[in-house]
Every structure is written in structure tokens, then in C-alpha cells.
Design a protein around this motif. Structure first.
Motif, short mmCIF file in Angstrom:
data_model
loop_
_atom_site.label_atom_id
_atom_site.label_comp_id
_atom_site.label_asym_id
_atom_site.label_seq_id
_atom_site.Cartn_x
_atom_site.Cartn_y
_atom_site.Cartn_z
N GLN A 181 -13.27 -2.54 -9.76
CA GLN A 181 -13.31 -3.87 -9.80
C GLN A 181 -12.52 -4.61 -8.58
O GLN A 181 -12.84 -5.95 -8.40
N GLU A 182 -11.46 -3.92 -8.59
CA GLU A 182 -10.24 -4.58 -7.63
C GLU A 182 -11.09 -4.42 -5.92
O GLU A 182 -11.89 -3.75 -5.61
N ASP A 183 -10.24 -4.90 -5.07
CA ASP A 183 -10.57 -4.76 -3.73
C ASP A 183 -10.18 -3.59 -3.21
O ASP A 183 -8.97 -3.36 -3.06
N GLN B 34 0.26 -3.59 -2.03
CA GLN B 34 0.06 -4.34 -3.01
C GLN B 34 -1.51 -4.89 -3.33
O GLN B 34 -1.96 -5.23 -4.42
N ALA B 35 -1.97 -5.28 -2.26
CA ALA B 35 -3.10 -5.75 -1.81
C ALA B 35 -4.20 -4.71 -1.69
O ALA B 35 -5.41 -4.82 -1.34
N ASN B 36 -3.69 -3.58 -1.92
CA ASN B 36 -4.82 -2.27 -1.63
C ASN B 36 -5.04 -2.20 -0.41
O ASN B 36 -6.22 -1.37 -0.07
N ARG B 37 -4.40 -2.79 0.68
CA ARG B 37 -4.91 -2.44 1.98
C ARG B 37 -4.02 -1.30 2.42
O ARG B 37 -3.23 -1.16 3.36
N ILE C 240 6.21 -6.84 4.72
CA ILE C 240 4.93 -6.94 4.95
C ILE C 240 3.88 -5.64 4.53
O ILE C 240 3.09 -5.88 4.19
N VAL C 241 4.93 -4.53 4.82
CA VAL C 241 3.85 -3.37 4.37
C VAL C 241 3.85 -3.10 2.73
O VAL C 241 2.74 -2.82 2.32
N LEU C 242 4.67 -3.74 2.16
CA LEU C 242 4.75 -3.51 0.70
C LEU C 242 3.56 -4.65 0.23
O LEU C 242 2.95 -4.26 -0.72
N ARG C 243 3.61 -5.82 0.61
CA ARG C 243 2.54 -6.62 0.30
C ARG C 243 1.06 -6.32 0.81
O ARG C 243 0.22 -6.33 -0.04
N LEU C 244 1.04 -5.53 1.75
CA LEU C 244 -0.22 -4.89 2.09
C LEU C 244 -0.58 -3.83 1.08
O LEU C 244 -2.01 -3.61 0.70
#
Length: 1370
Positions: free
Chosen positions: A1210-1212, A1169-1172, A1163-1167
């Protein structure tokens, strides 16, 4: 008084279903034609055209019927409950098929079809009286094709027995077929022999004018043989020219005799004349005109009875010729002239029964039976016949227009009256009603205009069909000028519609009642078979006898019965309108409670009625004079009363003796006959009782001097007869326990139906058995053997004629009404109870009836009133009479002992409980508690009250009853039901308002049990309710435990993406509520004890799985394993679930994966990777997840910002660069990014993490470009806390200059610390010399290292200083 008997019959279609088992028969003959079309003049298809009766001790009575124009032959058992069976022939059956019993094991049906085939149907018999019930598959038919009579349509068939069939050919010849059937294995081959009647004697008579007049004179119209079984093979035939011929088996015609016709007033059609003597040929249709019999008195003689009809004679229907056959000769033995009653009647059948000649006549479509005696001994000694005795049906109502007009005079709905009249038992058969309604429907469909929807609807019963369809085409129109409704025209049209339908019913029923044949059963009981009815000749009882005698004008009556004749004349004088008015007044009177003396009531009614004013003066004086001629009017009245209400006890005893010898028949037909007889005797008794009541009205001014008991008995008997008459006129509908007839429809059956297009088997024509109410009552008693004995026993058992006063209701009357209620005939029971005074027994029976009908308030009111008759709580005697006590003892269950109000209230409460009326069950239970004697155990009653009030949702009352009950154990048993019901009814707020003082632990246990074991997804949510309970009482720890358990159970239920989507939010809410509740506990003790199953006691907490059904003993103190769940554990679970929900909310595609519940690191890794990054760091911190990869990814993003900021922007970046705080920082996006990284490291990286995130950041920077210079603040952090790491990372990335500089910095920092603080031990001056040596070696291998010399000199100086320092004294 000579008992000539009378006829009583019942309809077959009302007893046996039309969907009988059908067996199609095949033929080997080719090219046979299809059956002809049906003519409108033909009788209905289900009306029999021929019948015969077989009675044996083995089979009982079996009826053979030919239906559907000869295409179907049906066997009906009149002695058993075996369903009928039908045989479908490929051609119409000719003349007279026959049925025989062969060796007590088989039934043989022999029939000749018009296609020239002789069929033998062998039907194996089951054990006992099962007959063919389970033998349908074992029936085997055999066909024989005629050789000498291929077209049998014009032939006359007579079946002599199982071995011989005689065929009368149209030319007067006789075809004899014989075989030697010995059983199933025989080939059943027939031999044919043709005999001519052209003997020497016949050749002489051929010259007589009698025979030469008509070529059809020799055509046979009747054939007879000696009754089977017999070894006499002779045959007697009668031809149209009245020639009786005697045929022997091997010789042929051996004798003939011309029988003289009777005197006729004029020639009949088809006659011829020769000179002055008219010669009338008999009708060419087959007829029963011959019978053969023998007598044990003269066993060497065979006697023949031949009947010669004289249809046109006004004095007689014909003459019976008696002939004696001796050897080859026939001799005249005498003649018996038919009685004058047979004029213009048709002889349908006759038989010799012992010494009696019994004849069945068709008198204008009605059966009439006549009997006379034949004395064989006196045949040749001046034979003188005895007079005929005539038996007909008892008088019955015929729905003529005049009768209907009279019927409409009584109050009530016109439609209801018409419907009641046609549905009266015995009036019309079910087949008649079905045929008539089909004809009516077809007529309506042929009318122009739109079709009413009633015509296209399917109905469950015939009665529903009739009630819905009749009158559906009649419309209520408006006057075109005034616009007013034309009600008069509407009612007139509706009346005509009903009258038209009734006329159709009468026409069909007239055809159904045409007689066919005679038969016998038992001890000479005569059976009369009609097209659609089967009846019997039975003896008359006194009421029927006097009713018949009084109906005949000027019929002599014995002196002791003269009063009945006078009263009959009085009724005729008054006329139908007056008698109907008087009858209505009597009905109204017997329905009322008797509040005044009977003479006063009669005088009042007579004054209101103006009774005598309806009579002319002459008739009135004549009646008075006749009454005065009776010497003892009191005695005469009592005699008449005995006739009306009495029974023949002697007949009862005689029938009982016969029943010991012969087992009584047990069939619907025997019960239906008994029911028909009962109806006839009831009608006769009612007419006589009404005549007796008429006398009281006529003498109303004089009856004050009469014996009051006699007056009371007259009215009591009239009431009883009227009640019986009501019951006799009630149909009982279809029998629910009638088993359906087995179906045996095959492909052959379909072919047979196609060949027999007039054989309808559609659902429209299917009929279910329908019974009268008397029939159903007889089925309960089972006593139908012997009439009139069975009828008298039934009437006596009802007890309705045993009352002696209308002011009283006997136990038999009440029991009879209650018996109807128990059988389900509620309306009949209600009507009969309305005739009885409101005694205790009648009130109880009526209350039970209201209970069955759903009129609960009425039943409760009656029960409460009745309770006052019983002894109360404080003693005292009951007010029940001895009759009421006995009645209640008989009507109540045998196990009930009702000697006080207390037990009566309990009994009534149980009655309401059985009917599921909870409110009144509770009401009478409360009354029982109030009437309970001291010391009585009322625990079950208290339970009824508490549970009942709970079921009624009267929770405050239920709580009050619960808390006020005297039984502590009962409280604890009932509290759970109250709680669960209130929860189910969403009455939680009201539940929380209750205190439950003393039993609060039971409440908690009950809610906890449900919370543990009930699915948390269903309503109500017991976990929330239990949480509310604990919160209201300040028990926050248990409140938190309840919600935490709910969350864990929801977690166990999440097994797929669908369940996660629906349950995750609820689970998260449960965690949140549990955490909040636990926060209210002292934080030093912020934990809960979670009961743990034994198989999970030694597993890590995070791997344990909560059991869905934990045994109760696991929650007993000291006996269960527990797991301590702290606040931090709950927070962890909450954080993980929240992260998973948020992850799936932002990435719905995860639900398609089987591993949609991601572990914390992923979960932490995917967050990340999503720049969150902010959420990722918060989540990682909550879930204690390593953030090395997270910071590596964040560092990579910062490096990208430094190199190519436009691509990253340009990314989130909304979760880190574009937050309000970060966007407020000055500088470029790259500068803000590095600042965000620095702040994050300061927040999350420290000595606890060994600054591994800072190390990871440095490694990421160097890994991207080892020549670049890391941010100074990053180097500063590591220099402060991990200087050695800087040296090693520089060596790893071969940055020797940086390694030398970091080493120099490390040495100088150590020297400064030593210079500032005197070293206390060796460790204070420690340096990583090995690492320094590695730097020196690595730098020495490179030629250009400008700072290497400085490092060496610094190391040398360091060594010297350390040596000096070591020499200093300690």
C-alpha cells in the motif's frame, strides 16, 4: 517742434503674480458687520479703486493700491523685483490711505476702515532695495478705535503724515487726530479734536441763499494739506457748496471763501433754485479738488489750487482757482480755465510739479494729461495762464467689430486671427483675459443641455484655456432636408462667439484703464496710475510725433516733411482694403529672394494689382500735383527714410550722463514701459514705412530713373521695421525664472477670508506673470533707463534697421534672429529668418534653429550645403564674403576656428552630439574624416564614428569602421563598447560572425570581465555568450570554465527559498553545459583553473566561495592563485544540486525551512525513508555517501514484506518493487524484495566497502528477530569474505548454535585450504583463536550445546595437524 509727450502704460497683472504675500489684520472692535455683497456694476475685484505713489531715493517708487472693494491694500514696488505684499482689513478702507517713509528705516501705511478703526502698519525695510522682501514676519500693525466717529463709512479721510489724520464728518465738522510716534516702543495713542465751521464769518454767510438752499452743502468732498514732510499743520477743505475753508491745527476754521462756479449750460441733477440763480451742489463723492503748495521764491506764502468742475459745460471741464494764504486770510490770485479738450471730462487728479500744474483727466474712460505753467511771481500782477499742453496715449488698434472685419481680410485661419489679436502684448491684461474667460464659462454653464468637456477641464495657462473653451458650444449641424453640413452657419456662429468674448474683454479692459491718480519719480517723471495699469508721461521721438501729427486732419507739417503728409493722404484715398492688399504683397515680396531689379518687381506687382484703378481720377491728379510740388523728391524720400530708420543719438548721450548720477531702476515695470514704448515707435515707423512703399507703387512707372541704392534701402528698412513689428506683437508667455511669492497663510487668514467672502484666492484666479517678447529681450540687455533713449538704444542694438539692401542679410540681423533662438523663442526666430536671404550666416542660424526644433534632416541639409563655402581638403579658397565671415565669427562659439571644411564638419558633428542626434553626428564625423588634411589627428573623430554607429545598432558598419581605423589603441578601446552593445541588443549571432582579427584577445577579455562581474540573472548572459565564443573557436576548456563560473555565481546568489526556486535550474544547466564542454577535452587533462581570491587560497575546494568582483590583476599570468577543478568535481556539484532540486520538487515543504539545502547524507536518508531506494543508491554513489542506513532501511522493508506484505504494498514502492525490471521477476513481493536487496548488495557492496552494507543487512535482520534465520545467500557472502564477523555477530545476539556452526565452518575451510595448498608461512594457517576461545567459553556456560563436542574435537584435530605440519622440514 514742441514735445508735449505721450502716455505709455503697462498692465500690472501681466507683471506681478496674484498670489502675493497676504497678511490678515485683526480688530478689537466687537460686533462688526460682514462686508456687503458685490454688485454686477462694481469693477472687478482686482481693479484698484484708489491708489497713491511714494517715491524716495531709499525705497524707489512704491505704489499703494486698494482692491476688492477696499478690503485689501496692496503695496507694489515699481523700482525693484520685490514681490507685492497685501494687507487684508476686517472692514473696507475709507477714502485715501497713505504710505510714508519714516527715518529711512520703516514704511508706514495709515488707513481708516469703515468700522471706525485707524490702522498703522509699520513695515521694516531691508538692506539696499530689498524693502519688505525678508521682513514679512517683522511687520507689526496697530489699531486705534475712533471715539468721535465710530461709523466712518460716510467720513472723508485725509492722512497728513505719520503723525496726523484729518477726518471730514458728514455734518461739515473736522475731526483731527494727532499723535507723537517716536518709534517701535511708543504707545501710538491718538488724540481726537473736533472743530466746527460755525465761526462768525460762517454765521453771516449762513443767511445767504447760497447756503440755506441745501442742508448737504457743508459736506466736505475734498481735503488738502501741505505735502509731507512739513511742519505746516493747516488744513484746507472744500464742501459741496463750493466753500473753501481754512483750518488751523489748534484753532479750527479761521477763514472760508465761496468759489464761483464756471458757466454751465443747464443745472445738474441735485441742484436747487433760489430766485433766478441756480445753485448746483457738487457731487458728494470724495474727489481730488484741492492741492496746496509753496514756492521758495515766496516762502512766506502758502498757495492753494482749487478746482471747480463744470461737467455740463460744452467748452471746458472746469476752472482752477489759485488762492494765496497769508496769515489767517485767503486771497484770490487768479483762475486757469481748463482747455476745450476737457469738456464733459472728469478731473481725476492734479498736482503741482515745480512750476507746472499737471492735471489727469478721465476722458470717456481714458487717461489724458494736461500741463500748464504757474508763475508764482506774477500771481498778483495780472496773472495770465499759459496754454495747456495735452498728452494722450498713442493711437493703437482697438478690437472693434469694424477692425475685426478688416483683420479677417488677410489670409489665414479665423480662430488663429482672433486668438493672435487678443494675445497681442498690451491689448488685454492677463487679469482681463482671466475675468472674461470666467464670465464666458459661467455663461456657457448656465445654458441648457449637456456641458462640453472643455468647460470642466483645468488648463495650465490662460492662453490654453481660451483656445480650448471659446467656441466649444458651437456645433457643426446638418441640414434637416438635404443632410449636408451647414458650414456657413457654423463659421458664422463661431465668429459671433469670438466677437462676444472679445466684447467681454473690451468691457473689462475699459474698466481697467480708468485713471486714478498722478505720481512722480526720479527727476520729475510723471506717473499715471489707472485701475489696473501704471504708465508714464514720456517724450515723443520723431516717428511717433509725425504719426500723431499726420493722424490729425489738416495738421500743419514742416515743409521738409511735406512728403509724409502727401503719402498719408494717399493712404486714406486708397482705403483699408487696397492698403491691406498692398501690405500683403509687400510682405510676400520681402520674404522672397531678390532675383530681379526692384523697379521691374514693382512694375510687375502694380500691373497685377491694378493699383491706380483703385483711385478716382481727381484724387490721383491731386496726389500727382502735390508730389510735383516737391522740389527734390529724392531728398524728401531720404529725409522720410531717416525718420523711419533713424535714432536720436543726442538723447542717448544725455541719458548716459544722467545714468552716471542716478542708478537706473531694474524692475519688470521699467522694462515693460520700455517695451511698450518700443512697440509704439515700431508701429509708428511701420505706418510711415508702409506709406513710403505706397509711394513706390504709385510711381512704379517712373522709378526706373531713381537711384537703385535708395530703392534697395527703402525695401531693406521696410523689411527691418516689419520684422520688428512682428517681434513686438509676440507674447513671450510666463517667465520661467519668476520666483513664487512666499505664502503666509494662517488661521487668521482663513478667518479673514470668511469675513471677506468677495475676496477670491482660489486657484482659478491665480495669475502668473506674462511678458512680451520685447520685454524678455530687454531683460537680457538690462538697459531700460530713460525714454526714448532706452528704446532707441534697443532698436539700434538689434541692427534690423541698418541694412541697405533686401538682397543681403547683415550680421546684426542674423545675430538678432539667433539671439531669439538662444532664448528659446523658436517660432519667432523661424519667422524672422524667413525674411532674410539665404546667406551663409542666415543659413547657419536657420540650421541651428532646425536643430533646436527637431527638424534634423533639414538642419543636416543646410549644414552640408553650407560646408561647400569652406576650403576643402585639397586647398583652395573659401567662397564666404567678408560679411559672411564676420557674421559666422560672431555667431559661432569663440573657441571654434572654422577655416576649412574639416573643422566645420567637426563643429557640426559636435552640435548634433549636444542634441543627441547620433546618426547625423556620425554622418558629419565621417565627412570630417574624408576632409581631414594629411597628418591631422583624427582619433577622436574615428571614436565618434565607431561609437555612434554602435549606438545606432549599425553593427556591420561599426565593425567595418573599427577594423579599418588607423589607430590600434583606439580599436582596443572601442571594441568593448561594440561588444557590450551587441550583447545588450541580442545580436549575439552577428557578433559571433565577426572575426576581430588581431584584437580577439580584447574581445575575450571584455566578455570575461562582464561574465565575472555582471549579475548572471540579468540579460544578456555574458557567461553564455563567452561560452559560445569559445565553443565556436574550439576552446572547450575555457568554455567549460565560463559556464562553471556562472554556476558558482548563481550558487552564491541563492540565499533564500525564493531565489533557489528561480535560480537552481539555471545553475544545474550551467553545471551540465560545463561538464559537456569539459568532456570534449582529453580526459587526461579534463580540468580547469579557477582563479581564487587570496583569502580562500588555503581552504578546501568544496568550501571555497567564488568572489563576485575579482580584480583584473588576478587574471594576469603568474600573479594569481588558482584552484584546479576536475571533471569529477563538476560532476559532484551537479549531482548534489540535482538531488537537492529533486528533493524539493517532491517535498515543497522543505522551502519553508531555513536549512532547505540538505547535505548529501540527509538527502540519501530521506530518499530511503521515502522508499526511493534506486534513486537513493544512485545519489549516494554519486555523492560518495555511506549507504549503511539505506540498506538497513531496505532490509527492514523486506522483513515487513515477509511478515505483512499487504501493508508494504500500500505504500509507494514505485522506485523499487514496481519498476519494470523488478516486477518482471517471479515470486511473491517478499521474494522480489529480497532479490532486489541481494542485487543491490551485489552492485554496491564489495571489498572496497568491506562489505559493510551486507553486515548492516545481517544486523538489521538479527535485530528484528535474532531467532530467525538470515537468507542463505547473505550468510554465504559473509562466509566468503567476513567469516569472523558471522561468529562475532552470533555471539552478540547470543546465538551460540550458529556461532559454533560458523566456527566449525571456519576451521574446516582453513583445513581444506591447508590440505590443498601447502602453507608458505605462519599466516597461512592463522585462525582467530581468541574468538574461538570466546565461542568455547560461551558455549561451555550453557548446558545444552549439542555441537560443542564436535567443535572441541575439531579444534583438537586442528591442533594436532598443525603440530605435525610444524614438524615437517621446510
Amino acid at each position: 517742434m514742441a514735445d508735449v509727450g505721450f502716455l505709455v502704460a503697462t498692465q500690472l497683472s501681466s507683471l506681478f503674480p496674484a498670489q502675493a504675500t497676504s497678511i490678515p489684520l485683526q480688530t478689537s472692535r466687537q460686533g462688526i458687520p460682514l462686508p456687503g455683497s458685490v454688485n454686477d456694476s462694481d469693477p472687478p475685484a482686482e481693479h484698484s479703486t484708489y491708489s497713491s505713489v511714494l517715491h524716495t531715493p531709499t525705497t524707489g517708487t512704491i505704489l499703494l493700491r486698494v482692491l476688492h472693494g477696499g478690503l485689501i491694500t496692496e503695496l507694489v514696488s515699481l523700482s525693484t523685483e520685490v514681490p507685492p505684499i497685501r494687507f487684508i482689513f476686517p472692514g473696507a478702507v475709507v477714502s485715501s490711505p497713505a504710505i510714508f517713509l519714516w527715518e529711512t528705516s520703516e514704511l508706514h501705511v495709515l488707513a481708516v476702515a469703515d468700522i471706525g478703526s485707524l490702522y498703522r502698519l509699520v513695515i521694516p525695510l531691508g538692506s539696499g532695495r530689498e524693502l519688505w522682501h525678508n521682513q514679512v514676519t517683522n511687520i507689526w500693525p496697530r489699531e486705534y478705535l475712533f471715539k468721535n466717529a465710530e461709523d466712518a463709512k460716510e467720513a472723508l479721510i485725509h492722512v497728513h503724515g505719520t503723525h496726523c489724520v484729518v477726518v471730514g464728518l458728514p455734518n461739515g465738522s473736522l475731526l483731527r487726530l494727532e499723535n507723537d510716534y517716536v518709534g517701535e516702543g511708543s504707545d501710538d495713542e491718538w488724540t481726537e479734536t473736533v472743530f466746527q465751521h460755525g465761526s462768525f464769518l460762517s454765521s453771516l454767510t449762513s443767511f445767504l441763499p447760497l447756503n440755506s438752499a441745501n442742508s448737504n452743502g457743508s459736506e466736505m468732498i475734498s481735503i488738502a494739506t501741505h505735502p509731507w514732510p512739513t511742519d505746516v499743520g493747516h488744513v484746507w477743505t472744500l464742501s459741496r457748496d463750493r466753500t473753501l475753508r481754512f483750518w488751523k491745527a489748534k484753532i479750527g476754521c479761521v477763514a472760508s471763501k465761496v468759489l464761483s462756479p464756471g458757466k454751465e449750460s443747464s443745472p445738474s441733477p441735485g441742484s436747487s433754485t433760489n430766485g433766478n440763480k441756480p445753485h448746483t451742489l457738487l457731487d458728494g463723492a470724495p474727489q481730488t479738488l484741492l492741492r496746496v503748495f509753496s514756492s521758495p521764491i515766496r516762502d512766506d506764502h502758502i498757495f492753494v489750487v482749487a478746482f471747480i468742475p463744470t461737467i455740463s459745460s460744452p467748452t471746458s471741464g472746469g476752472t482752477f482757482h489759485l488762492l494765496d494764504t497769508v496769515g489767517d486770510q485767503m486771497y484770490n490770485a487768479g483762475k486757469i480755465e481748463a482747455s476745450a479738450n476737457t469738456a464733459h471730462c472728469h478731473l481725476q487728479d492734479f498736482m503741482i510739479l515745480g512750476t507746472s500744474l499737471v492735471a489727469l483727466w478721465d476722458r470717456q474712460g481714458q487717461s489724458m494729461v494736461q500741463k500748464t505753467v504757474i508763475n508764482v511771481q506774477n500771481l498778483h500782477e495780472g496773472f495770465r495762464p499759459d496754454p495747456w499742453s495735452t498728452s494722450c496715449y498713442a493711437s493703437e488698434s482697438v478690437l472693434t467689430p469694424a477692425y475685426l472685419e478688416e483683420h479677417l481680410l488677410s489670409p489665414g485661419s479665423m480662430t488663429d486671427k482672433f486668438f493672435e489679436a487678443i494675445m497681442r502684448p498690451g491689448m488685454f491684461s492677463a487679469l482681463t483675459l482671466r475675468t472674461a474667460i470666467d464670465q464666458y464659462t459661467d455663461a456657457c454653464l448656465s445654458m441648457p443641455g449637456p456641458r462640453p468637456p472643455q468647460l470642466a477641464t483645468t488648463y495650465a495657462t490662460i492662453s490654453e484655456h481660451i483656445a480650448a473653451v471659446i467656441g466649444c458650444t458651437v456645433k457643426l449641424n446638418r441640414d434637416p432636408q438635404t443632410g449636408a453640413y451647414q458650414h456657413a452657419s457654423y463659421w458664422s456662429a463661431l465668429k459671433r462667439d469670438w466677437e462676444g468674448f472679445i466684447a467681454r474683454c473690451r468691457e473689462v479692459e475699459r474698466s481697467a484703464r480708468r485713471p486714478l491718480v498722478l505720481g512722480t519719480q526720479g527727476q520729475g517723471e510723471i506717473i499715471i496710475v489707472e485701475r489696473e495699469r501704471v504708465g508714464s508721461l514720456v517724450g515723443e521721438d520723431l516717428p511717433i510725433y509725425f504719426r500723431r501729427q499726420l493722424a490729425v486732419t489738416n495738421s500743419p507739417v514742416e515743409p521738409q516733411y511735406e512728403l509724409l503728409a502727401i503719402l498719408w493722404t494717399l493712404q486714406k484715398t486708397l482705403g483699408p482694403q487696397v492698403m491691406l492688399n498692398l501690405e500683403n504683397r509687400m510682405m510676400h515680396f520681402v520674404h522672397q529672394e531678390v532675383a530681379f531689379s526692384i523697379p521691374d518687381i514693382l512694375q510687375d506687382q502694380t500691373r497685377r494689382f491694378n493699383f491706380r484703378e483703385e483711385m478716382d481720377e481727381g484724387s490721383m491728379h491731386w496726389i500727382i500735383g502735390r508730389l510735383q510740388s516737391i522740389e527734390d523728391l529724392d531728398s524728401a524720400t531720404r529725409t522720410a527714410l531717416d525718420i523711419i530708420g533713424g535714432f536720436d543719438v543726442e538723447v542717448k548721450r544725455e541719458e548716459d550722463e544722467v545714468e552716471l548720477l542716478l542708478p537706473p531702476p531694474n524692475s519688470d515695470w521699467s522694462r515693460a514701459l520700455a517695451a511698450a514704448y518700443i512697440s509704439k515707435t515700431i508701429d509708428a515707423r511701420y505706418d510711415l514705412a508702409l506709406a513710403l512703399v505706397t509711394l513706390l507703387f504709385f510711381l512704379s512707372d517712373e522709378i526706373s530713373d531713381w537711384d537703385p541704392s535708395l530703392l534697395a534701402e527703402i525695401f531693406a528698412v521696410f523689411r527691418g521695421i516689419a520684422m520688428l513689428r512682428y517681434v513686438a506683437r509676440q507674447p513671450a508667455g510666463a517667465a520661467s525664472d519668476t520666483p513664487p511669492a512666499p505664502s503666509n497663510v494662517s488661521a487668521d487668514d482663513v478667518v479673514s477670508r470668511m469675513r471677506s467672502m468677495n475676496v477670491s484666492r482660489s486657484s482659478k484666479s491665480l495669475l502668473s506673470p506674462t511678458y512680451s517678447l520685447i520685454h524678455r529681450l530687454l531683460a537680457q540687455s538690462g538697459d531700460t533707463y530713460g525714454l526714448p533713449g532706452a528704446a532707441h538704444r534697443f532698436l539700434d542694438a538689434t541692427g534690423l534697421l541698418q541694412s541697405i539692401s533686401p538682397a543681403n542679410a547683415t550680421k546684426y540681423e542674423v545675430l538678432f534672429c539667433d539671439r531669439l533662438r538662444q532664448l528659446g523663442f523658436f517660432e519667432a526666430s523661424r519667422e524672422l529668418l524667413s525674411w532674410l536671404p539665404r546667406t551663409a550666416g542666415a543659413s547657419y542660424a536657420l540650421a541651428r534653429l532646425w536643430l533646436n526644433l527637431g527638424r534634423i534632416d533639414d538642419a543636416s541639409h543646410l549644414f552640408e550645403k553650407l560646408a561647400g563655402s569652406f576650403a576643402g581638403k585639397f586647398g583652395g579658397e573659401h567662397t564666404l564674403s567678408a560679411e559672411d565671415q564676420e557674421t559666422l565669427a560672431r555667431i559661432l562659439p569663440a573657441t571654434e576656428l572654422l577655416d576649412s571644411q574639416y573643422f566645420f564638419y567637426i563643429h557640426v558633428s559636435n552640435l548634433f552630439k549636444l542634441s543627441s542626434w547620433v546618426f547625423h553626428e556620425v554622418l558629419f564625423a565621417q565627412l570630417a574624416i574624408s576632409a581631414a588634411p594629411p597628418g591631422a589627428d583624427t582619433s577622436s573623430i574615428w571614436a565618434t564614428v565607431i561609437n555612434g554607429l554602435t549606438d545606432l545598432a549599425l553593427y556591420e558598419d561599426a565593425y567595418a569602421a573599427l577594423m579599418s581605423g588607423p589607430y590600434e589603441k583606439l580599436k582596443r578601446e572601442c571594441v568593448s563598447q561594440l561588444i557590450y552593445r551587441m550583447c545588450d541588443d541580442n545580436a549575439v549571432e552577428r557578433l559571433m560572425a565577426f572575426n576581430f582579427a588581431g584584437i580577439a584577445d580584447e574581445v575575450e577579455d571584455a566578455l570575461a570581465f562582464k561574465a565575472r562581474n555582471v549579475d548572471p540573472r540579468v540579460h544578456p548572459s555574458y557567461s553564455r555568450i563567452l561560452y559560445t565564443w569559445f565553443i565556436r573557436r574550439g576552446d572547450y576548456r575555457n568554455a567549460a570554465l565560463a559556464m562553471y563560473q556562472r554556476a558558482r555565481k548563481l550558487k552564491d546568489l541563492i540565499s533564500d527559498p525564493t531565489s533557489f526556486a528561480s535560480l537552481a535550474e539555471e545553475q544545474l544547466e550551467a553545471y551540465n553545459v560545463a561538464i559537456n564542454a569539459l568532456f570534449l577535452v582529453d580526459q587526461k587533462n579534463a580540468w580547469v583553473l579557477l582563479p581564487l581570491p587570496a583569502d580562500q587560497a588555503h581552504e578546501p575546494r568544496k568550501r571555497r566561495k567564488l568572489s563576485r568582483h575579482i580584480p583584473e590583476n588576478k587574471f594576469t599570468a603568474g600573479r594569481f592563485d588558482t584552484d584546479i577543478v576536475r571533471l569529477a568535481d563538476m560532476q559532484y556539484d551537479y549531482a548534489l544540486l540535482a538531488a537537492q532540486i529533486d528533493m524539493i520538487r517532491h517535498e515543497p515543504a522543505l522551502l519553508s525551512s531555513p536549512e532547505f539545502l540538505l547535505p548529501p547524507p540527509v538527502i540519501v536518508l530521506r530518499l530511503a525513508q521515502a522508499n526511493r531506494f534506486s534513486l537513493a543508491m544512485a545519489t549516494a554513489r554519486s555523492l560518495k555517501v555511506d549507504m549503511t542506513d539505506l540498506f538497513s532501511h531496505l532490509t527492514g522493508q523486506c522483513l515487513r514484506l515477509s511478515r505483512n506484505p499487504d501493508t508494504v504494498i500500500q505504500e509507494d514502492t514505485s522506485d523499487w518493487l514496481l519498476t519494470d525490471k523488478v516486477s518482471s521477476w517471479p515470486g511473491t513481493p517478499a521474494e522480489r524484495g529480497w532479490r532486489y536487496l541481494r542485487r543491490s548488495l551485489q552492485q554496491h557492496d564489495n571489498a572496497d566497502t568491506d562489505y559493510k552494507y551486507t553486515k548492516a543487512t545481517l544486523e538489521t535482520i538479527l535485530g528484528a528477530d535474532n531467532s530467525s534465520s538470515p537468507p542463505p545467500w547473505l550468510i554465504h557472502i559473509l562466509e566468503e569474505h567476513h567469516h569472523e564477523y558471522l561468529i562475532r555477530i552470533s555471539l552478540r545476539y547470543e546465538n551460540l548454535e550458529a556461532a559454533i556452526e560458523y566456527t566449525l565452518s571456519l576451521i574446516r575451510k582453513s583445513d581444506a585450504r591447508v590440505a590443498r595448498d601447502a602453507p608458505q608461512n605462519a599466516c597461512s594457517t592463522w585462525l582467530p583463536y581468541t574468538l574461538i576461545d570466546q565461542v568455547l567459553i560461551a558455549a561451555g556456560q550453557v548446558s545444552s550445546t549439542p555441537r560443542l563436542s564436535a567443535l572441541r574435537s575439531e579444534i583438537s584435530g586442528r591442533v594436532k595437524r598443525m603440530q605435525k605440519l610444524s614438524q615437517l622440514p621446510r
